[in-house]
Design a protein around this motif. Structure first.
Motif, PDB file in Angstrom:
ATOM      1  N   MET A   1       2.562  20.878  14.007  1.00 32.13           N
ATOM      2  CA  MET A   1       2.520  20.279  12.921  1.00 32.13           C
ATOM      3  C   MET A   1       3.878  19.235  12.875  1.00 32.13           C
ATOM      4  O   MET A   1       5.028  19.601  13.398  1.00 32.13           O
ATOM      5  N   SER A   2       3.907  18.201  12.340  1.00 26.63           N
ATOM      6  CA  SER A   2       4.924  17.360  12.329  1.00 26.63           C
ATOM      7  C   SER A   2       6.384  17.831  11.604  1.00 26.63           C
ATOM      8  O   SER A   2       6.187  18.466  10.645  1.00 26.63           O
ATOM      9  N   VAL A   3       7.470  17.301  12.355  1.00 27.47           N
ATOM     10  CA  VAL A   3       8.738  17.895  11.819  1.00 27.47           C
ATOM     11  C   VAL A   3       9.139  16.644  10.910  1.00 27.47           C
ATOM     12  O   VAL A   3      10.359  16.951  10.349  1.00 27.47           O
ATOM     13  N   THR A   4       8.634  15.607  10.800  1.00 25.54           N
ATOM     14  CA  THR A   4       9.301  14.297  10.022  1.00 25.54           C
ATOM     15  C   THR A   4       8.812  14.760   8.655  1.00 25.54           C
ATOM     16  O   THR A   4       7.495  15.060   8.138  1.00 25.54           O
ATOM     17  N   PRO A   5       9.834  14.613   7.609  1.00 28.69           N
ATOM     18  CA  PRO A   5       9.421  15.078   6.112  1.00 28.69           C
ATOM     19  C   PRO A   5       8.078  14.040   5.715  1.00 28.69           C
ATOM     20  O   PRO A   5       7.858  12.957   6.158  1.00 28.69           O
ATOM     21  N   LEU A   6       7.293  14.470   4.960  1.00 29.05           N
ATOM     22  CA  LEU A   6       6.151  13.782   4.436  1.00 29.05           C
ATOM     23  C   LEU A   6       6.442  12.607   3.816  1.00 29.05           C
ATOM     24  O   LEU A   6       5.827  11.747   4.239  1.00 29.05           O
ATOM     25  N   TRP A   7       7.420  12.494   3.064  1.00 27.83           N
ATOM     26  CA  TRP A   7       7.665  11.302   2.477  1.00 27.83           C
ATOM     27  C   TRP A   7       7.861  10.003   3.319  1.00 27.83           C
ATOM     28  O   TRP A   7       7.297   8.914   3.004  1.00 27.83           O
ATOM     29  N   ARG A   8       8.695  10.523   4.468  1.00 30.65           N
ATOM     30  CA  ARG A   8       8.842   9.374   5.451  1.00 30.65           C
ATOM     31  C   ARG A   8       7.418   8.989   6.337  1.00 30.65           C
ATOM     32  O   ARG A   8       7.169   7.713   6.679  1.00 30.65           O
ATOM     33  N   ARG A   9       6.707   9.968   6.627  1.00 25.07           N
ATOM     34  CA  ARG A   9       5.531   9.713   7.080  1.00 25.07           C
ATOM     35  C   ARG A   9       4.571   9.003   6.196  1.00 25.07           C
ATOM     36  O   ARG A   9       3.633   7.984   6.727  1.00 25.07           O
ATOM     37  N   VAL A  10       4.546   9.288   4.867  1.00 18.84           N
ATOM     38  CA  VAL A  10       3.827   8.496   4.015  1.00 18.84           C
ATOM     39  C   VAL A  10       3.937   6.979   3.752  1.00 18.84           C
ATOM     40  O   VAL A  10       3.518   6.047   3.959  1.00 18.84           O
ATOM     41  N   VAL A  11       5.620   6.679   3.756  1.00 13.96           N
ATOM     42  CA  VAL A  11       6.094   5.592   3.566  1.00 13.96           C
ATOM     43  C   VAL A  11       5.703   4.613   5.042  1.00 13.96           C
ATOM     44  O   VAL A  11       5.171   3.517   4.875  1.00 13.96           O
ATOM     45  N   ALA A  12       5.743   5.395   6.106  1.00 13.27           N
ATOM     46  CA  ALA A  12       5.263   4.646   7.496  1.00 13.27           C
ATOM     47  C   ALA A  12       3.576   4.254   7.381  1.00 13.27           C
ATOM     48  O   ALA A  12       3.458   3.054   7.967  1.00 13.27           O
ATOM     49  N   GLU A  13       3.180   5.203   6.748  1.00 16.70           N
ATOM     50  CA  GLU A  13       1.772   4.824   6.948  1.00 16.70           C
ATOM     51  C   GLU A  13       1.361   3.817   5.713  1.00 16.70           C
ATOM     52  O   GLU A  13       0.346   2.787   6.213  1.00 16.70           O
ATOM     53  N   GLY A  14       1.974   3.699   4.682  1.00 13.89           N
ATOM     54  CA  GLY A  14       1.852   2.681   3.782  1.00 13.89           C
ATOM     55  C   GLY A  14       2.389   1.487   4.310  1.00 13.89           C
ATOM     56  O   GLY A  14       1.602   0.239   4.191  1.00 13.89           O
ATOM     57  N   ILE A  15       3.406   1.323   4.937  1.00 14.32           N
ATOM     58  CA  ILE A  15       3.954  -0.114   5.529  1.00 14.32           C
ATOM     59  C   ILE A  15       3.063  -0.429   6.696  1.00 14.32           C
ATOM     60  O   ILE A  15       2.732  -1.659   6.977  1.00 14.32           O
ATOM     61  N   GLY A  16       2.704   0.419   7.655  1.00 15.25           N
ATOM     62  CA  GLY A  16       1.887   0.204   8.669  1.00 15.25           C
ATOM     63  C   GLY A  16       0.690  -0.278   8.463  1.00 15.25           C
ATOM     64  O   GLY A  16       0.225  -1.298   8.877  1.00 15.25           O
ATOM     65  N   THR A  17       0.068   0.280   7.594  1.00 12.59           N
ATOM     66  CA  THR A  17      -1.242  -0.272   7.130  1.00 12.59           C
ATOM     67  C   THR A  17      -1.271  -1.675   6.313  1.00 12.59           C
ATOM     68  O   THR A  17      -2.237  -2.372   6.295  1.00 12.59           O
ATOM     69  N   GLY A  18      -0.283  -1.744   5.480  1.00  6.10           N
ATOM     70  CA  GLY A  18      -0.124  -2.859   5.111  1.00  6.10           C
ATOM     71  C   GLY A  18       0.118  -3.977   5.980  1.00  6.10           C
ATOM     72  O   GLY A  18      -0.421  -5.221   5.949  1.00  6.10           O
ATOM     73  N   LEU A  19       0.903  -3.746   7.029  1.00  4.41           N
ATOM     74  CA  LEU A  19       1.143  -4.969   7.991  1.00  4.41           C
ATOM     75  C   LEU A  19       0.016  -5.309   8.676  1.00  4.41           C
ATOM     76  O   LEU A  19      -0.134  -6.272   9.250  1.00  4.41           O
ATOM     77  N   LEU A  20      -0.957  -4.029   8.940  1.00  2.00           N
ATOM     78  CA  LEU A  20      -2.068  -4.249   9.605  1.00  2.00           C
ATOM     79  C   LEU A  20      -3.096  -5.332   9.094  1.00  2.00           C
ATOM     80  O   LEU A  20      -3.548  -6.267   9.640  1.00  2.00           O
ATOM     81  N   VAL A  21      -3.058  -5.176   7.985  1.00  2.00           N
ATOM     82  CA  VAL A  21      -3.901  -5.978   7.016  1.00  2.00           C
ATOM     83  C   VAL A  21      -3.258  -7.456   6.832  1.00  2.00           C
ATOM     84  O   VAL A  21      -4.135  -8.424   6.924  1.00  2.00           O
ATOM     85  N   THR A  22      -1.829  -7.537   6.776  1.00  2.00           N
ATOM     86  CA  THR A  22      -1.394  -8.889   6.815  1.00  2.00           C
ATOM     87  C   THR A  22      -1.684  -9.493   8.053  1.00  2.00           C
ATOM     88  O   THR A  22      -2.054 -10.812   8.185  1.00  2.00           O
ATOM     89  N   VAL A  23      -1.731  -8.730   9.088  1.00  2.00           N
ATOM     90  CA  VAL A  23      -2.264  -9.403  10.534  1.00  2.00           C
ATOM     91  C   VAL A  23      -3.554  -9.811  10.593  1.00  2.00           C
ATOM     92  O   VAL A  23      -3.817 -11.038  10.934  1.00  2.00           O
ATOM     93  N   VAL A  24      -4.594  -8.891   9.797  1.00  2.00           N
ATOM     94  CA  VAL A  24      -5.781  -9.354  10.017  1.00  2.00           C
ATOM     95  C   VAL A  24      -6.187 -10.421   9.139  1.00  2.00           C
ATOM     96  O   VAL A  24      -6.805 -11.492   9.425  1.00  2.00           O
ATOM     97  N   VAL A  25      -5.825 -10.399   8.003  1.00  2.00           N
ATOM     98  CA  VAL A  25      -5.820 -11.423   6.767  1.00  2.00           C
ATOM     99  C   VAL A  25      -5.237 -12.786   7.279  1.00  2.00           C
ATOM    100  O   VAL A  25      -5.589 -13.925   7.262  1.00  2.00           O
ATOM    101  N   GLY A  26      -3.871 -12.502   7.365  1.00  2.00           N
ATOM    102  CA  GLY A  26      -3.091 -13.888   7.943  1.00  2.00           C
ATOM    103  C   GLY A  26      -3.468 -14.524   9.095  1.00  2.00           C
ATOM    104  O   GLY A  26      -3.706 -15.826   8.971  1.00  2.00           O
ATOM    105  N   SER A  27      -3.845 -13.952  10.277  1.00  2.00           N
ATOM    106  CA  SER A  27      -4.347 -14.587  11.165  1.00  2.00           C
ATOM    107  C   SER A  27      -5.845 -15.207  11.071  1.00  2.00           C
ATOM    108  O   SER A  27      -6.047 -16.034  11.713  1.00  2.00           O
ATOM    109  N   GLY A  28      -6.512 -14.598  10.045  1.00  2.00           N
ATOM    110  CA  GLY A  28      -7.820 -15.315   9.705  1.00  2.00           C
ATOM    111  C   GLY A  28      -7.510 -16.569   9.054  1.00  2.00           C
ATOM    112  O   GLY A  28      -8.145 -17.492   9.198  1.00  2.00           O
ATOM    113  N   ILE A  29      -6.437 -16.523   8.104  1.00  2.00           N
ATOM    114  CA  ILE A  29      -6.360 -17.541   7.398  1.00  2.00           C
ATOM    115  C   ILE A  29      -5.769 -18.928   8.242  1.00  2.00           C
ATOM    116  O   ILE A  29      -6.271 -19.859   8.301  1.00  2.00           O
TER     117      ILE A  29
END
Length: 245
Positions: A1-29
């Protein structure tokens, strides 16, 4: 089980997924602007940028949250790890998925704004056909098997390169161009550009992705029955990280 606080992991998942979509959509444009008369070249440019961007994002956020960036990956992580006490808990899963979806939407908005488009422009690209849904089943199943096979065999360290390479190639060998991610699929509906998908096409794609995840779990049960024990290493290990300090 991760020792990283949940709120940090959630922020990382939100930012990471957001940047992934930015890469996909931005490179498509960018691809559509740079190669307006060659759809094949547009897809090549989009796939190349996505493969590299995904690998980099996994390296950036993996030590914090595992770099799932994908609700079906998180769901399978919880499902396989629940019997061994590894991987995501139900509470983790309930926090990861909304963060991934919200991040994906904001990532599409960011890409739109960077290219002078309206912040939100609903995609008009219809992607509704049985052969496309089959492509999503194949793409998602392959992604699930790859990620958990790497973790189960002690090779999670190569996940950034392997996952990036898989998605980049799946752009070409699947009929659907390998969305393989419900959050990213939802985010891409917010941009009426090369990488978009019409809102009306979302249900079919998401259902196909869930089905693909189930197929992937079945393959893992046969080939890697011990995969659940390594759920903490999906996509990359986040059991030991200075982010918890």
């Amino acid at each position: 089980m991760s020792v990283t606080p949940l709120w940090r992991r959630v922020v990382a998942e939100g930012i990471g997924t957001g940047l992934l979509v930015t890469v996909v959509v931005g490179s498509g444009i960018a691809a559509a602007k740079l190669s307006p008369d060659d759809v094949g070249l547009q897809l090549l440019e989009n796939a190349f940028a996505t493969a590299l961007g995904l690998a980099v994002l996994i390296l950036m956020f993996g030590p914090v949250s595992g770099a799932h960036f994908n609700p079906v990956v998180s769901a399978v992580d919880w499902w396989l790890g629940r019997r061994t006490g590894s991987g995501l808990t139900a509470q983790d899963l309930g926090a990861y998925i909304p963060a991934q979806i919200i991040g994906a939407v904001l990532g599409a908005v960011l890409a739109n704004l960077m290219y002078g488009e309206a912040a939100v422009s609903w995609s008009t690209t219809e992607r509704t056909a049985p052969h496309l849904w089959l492509g999503e089943v194949v793409a998602t199943a392959g992604l699930i098997v790859l990620i958990f096979a790497l973790a189960a065999s002690g090779r999670a360290a190569v996940a950034p390169a392997a996952v990036g390479a898989y998605i980049g190639s799946a752009y070409w060998f699947t009929s659907s161009t390998s969305f393989a991610n419900p959050a990213v699929t939802i985010g891409r509906a917010f941009s009426d550009t090369f990488a978009g998908i019409a809102p009306g096409s979302l249900p079919g794609f998401v259902i196909a992705q869930i089905a693909g995840a189930a197929v992937g779990v079945g393959v893992l049960a046969v080939l890697y029955p011990q995969a659940g024990r390594a759920a903490d290493d999906v996509v990359t290990s986040h059991t030991e990280t200075g982010a918890s300090k």
